[in-house]
Design an enzyme around this catalytic site. Structure first.
Site, short mmCIF file in Angstrom:
data_model
loop_
_atom_site.label_atom_id
_atom_site.label_comp_id
_atom_site.label_asym_id
_atom_site.label_seq_id
_atom_site.Cartn_x
_atom_site.Cartn_y
_atom_site.Cartn_z
N GLY A 220 3.91 -7.60 -34.39
CA GLY A 220 5.34 -7.62 -34.20
C GLY A 220 5.75 -6.99 -32.88
O GLY A 220 5.08 -7.12 -31.85
N SER A 221 6.86 -6.27 -32.93
CA SER A 221 7.47 -5.78 -31.69
C SER A 221 6.69 -4.67 -31.00
O SER A 221 6.98 -4.34 -29.84
CB SER A 221 8.90 -5.31 -31.95
N THR A 222 5.69 -4.07 -31.65
CA THR A 222 4.86 -3.11 -30.91
C THR A 222 4.11 -3.81 -29.78
O THR A 222 3.75 -3.19 -28.78
CB THR A 222 3.84 -2.41 -31.83
N LYS A 224 5.38 -5.73 -27.73
CA LYS A 224 6.26 -5.81 -26.57
C LYS A 224 5.84 -4.84 -25.48
O LYS A 224 6.19 -5.01 -24.31
CB LYS A 224 7.71 -5.57 -26.99
#
Length: 498
Positions: A220-222, A224
């Site tokens: 997920g957004s980790t 990013k």
């Protein structure tokens, strides 16, 4: 000599020659194969009866052999079974060995060539052979903080925590839940031993699986953090830049809802947005556009620089026999088209990571862009506690330049100070962090909550990755910051305030 006697003599000579050849073959050429054969009960019994070395955290044994009043003389015991089972594994009769017990079997059994002098002394002396000890890199307080944090979550928790020392690659904590009691598998009551193993093996929670290194899920957004590193490395951006924004973003070559990326109501600007704000609010539209702009090849190169798609066989302290790794490879897809590349920018599509891998990403940024090779074995010691070998830190890769790492760190600090990662904030210490809530892609499977962080931000002593696969948390309440942030905070505090 008459003919019948000569024939008998020749025949007997041939028999003696055959016996000599057979004995030479069995005792020299095939001895190793027969010794290693699991059906050779004499070898198994001898190994099980040996005083095996201890696995140590500091000076405290987390696996040791104590005298027993049965055929096997020594019983393998685990003083803190639930806390360290994922690391130590177990040593059970018949060659059933896992974890560090398996990867360091030659040392623990005393067969390692570095213990030759000790074996010779044992042979000449009156006492039997003893194994060497293995000291782990684990920080006891960090390990307990990680375990307490995971097990305090509601319900039957599936998850993992990994903490690294960024400058060396030392694994300071490695916890997986659900866990198990290796004492029940290592017992000399073989009926109970088998029942315990069968129950664990059949458990749908998979307690024998070390989720820290043997399970990869969408990060997920980790992820990013990786996308931000790739964008800054392109030379077009730094932490103070304006980046492509917007409430929604239609992936290239798509139309309709299936290709529409949104931010779930978070403020991500109209056409552009500050890079810090995009990271603070975890804007999917921003990082999808950045990934498309950077391109599939550059995104793959950046991910692999942090360790994705790696072959772990040469550096796994938990590896099995024959040099085969027990670690699961973290995957970054190859040959992606533009819409797939956009989805990868916020850790979806076919991006998969283990908690160890995401800890390596955080540690690499924390260590001025240098990713160190993670390791779990600090020292090999003789039975008399003399140091035989000490692991030396090794550089795995230069994932980004120090300048790029500094800019990404600014984004992550802003995310803790003013964004979604605020639950990891520590008074008086600057913390860098990033949240993640990854869709499982299955209607009946809730999202996964992730959190990565390091501290102090300007001279990191610890980097942490938290992965919560599932817990008794309402689906709408699952968030990496809310649930993973406090766990990461407690682990970091345990290292920074020993």
């Amino acid at each position: 000599m008459n003919k019948p006697i000569r024939l008998i003599a020749i025949f007997l000579m041939l028999l003696f020659a055959a016996l000599m050849i057979n004995a030479t073959y069995l005792q020299y050429y095939a001895s190793g194969r027969y010794n290693d054969d699991a059906r050779n009960r004499r070898v198994v019994d001898a190994e099980f009866s040996r005083q095996r070395g201890a696995i140590l955290v500091g000076r405290d044994p987390v696996a040791e052999s104590v005298k027993s009043k049965d055929l096997y003389k020594f019983q393998r015991t685990y003083p803190k079974p639930q806390l360290y089972a994922g690391v130590t594994g177990y040593f059970a009769y018949g060659g059933a060995v896992t974890g560090v017990e398996k990867s360091q079997n030659n040392v623990l059994s005393g067969d390692d060539s570095r213990l030759f002098v000790n074996r010779l002394i044992d042979l000449l002396g009156s006492k039997g052979p003893e194994g060497g000890d293995v000291e782990l890199t684990i920080d006891a307080k960090a390990q307990k903080a990680a375990y307490d944090g995971l097990t305090s979550l509601p319900g039957k928790v599936k998850g993992a925590v990994v903490a690294l020392e960024p400058s060396t690659g030392k694994i300071l904590a490695m916890v997986t839940t659900p866990t198990f009691d290796p004492n029940k598998v290592a017992t000399h009551d073989f009926s109970a031993n088998q029942k315990a193993y069968d129950k664990l093996n059949a458990d749908p929670g998979k307690p024998l699986l070390n989720r820290a290194v043997q399970m990869s899920l969408p990060p997920g957004s980790t992820f990013k953090v990786v996308t931000a590193a790739a964008a800054i490395s392109s030379g077009k951006y730094d932490a103070s830049s304006m980046v492509p924004g917007g409430a929604t973003y239609q992936l290239p070559q798509t139309s309709g809802p299936s290709g529409l990326v949104d931010n779930e109501g978070r403020d991500c600007g109209v056409k552009t947005v500050k890079f810090t704000q995009a990271m603070e609010n975890s804007c999917n539209t921003v990082f999808a556009q950045l990934a498309v702009e950077v391109g599939a090849d550059a995104m793959q190169k950046q991910a692999e620089a942090f360790g994705f798609n790696s072959d772990y066989d040469s550096w796994d302290d938990l590896q099995g026999t024959n040099g085969k790794s027990t670690l699961t490879t973290s995957n970054f897809p190859t040959q992606m088209n533009p819409p797939q590349t956009g989805q990868s920018g916020f850790g979806q599509y076919e991006v998969r990571a283990t908690p160890l891998q995401m800890a390596m990403v955080a540690a690499g940024i924390a260590n001025q862009g240098t990713v160190m090779k993670p390791y779990l074995i600090n020292e090999v010691q003789s039975a008399d506690s003399d140091t035989v070998a000490t692991t030396q830190p090794k550089k795995l890769s230069q994932a980004v330049t120090p300048e790029t790492a500094k800019e990404v760190t600014k984004l992550m600090v802003a995310t803790v100070n003013d964004g979604t990662a605020s639950p990891a904030a520590i008074t008086g210490i600057q913390v860098a962090g990033k949240t993640g809530t990854a869709q499982s892609g299955q209607d009946n499977v809730p999202p996964y909550a992730w959190f990565v962080s390091f501290a102090p931000a300007d001279n990191a002593k610890v980097a942490v990755a938290v992965m919560i696969e599932s817990a008794d948390i309402p689906r709408d309440d699952i968030a990496g910051g809310k649930w993973g942030g406090p766990i990461a905070k407690s682990v970091m505090e345990a290292v920074l305030n020993p």
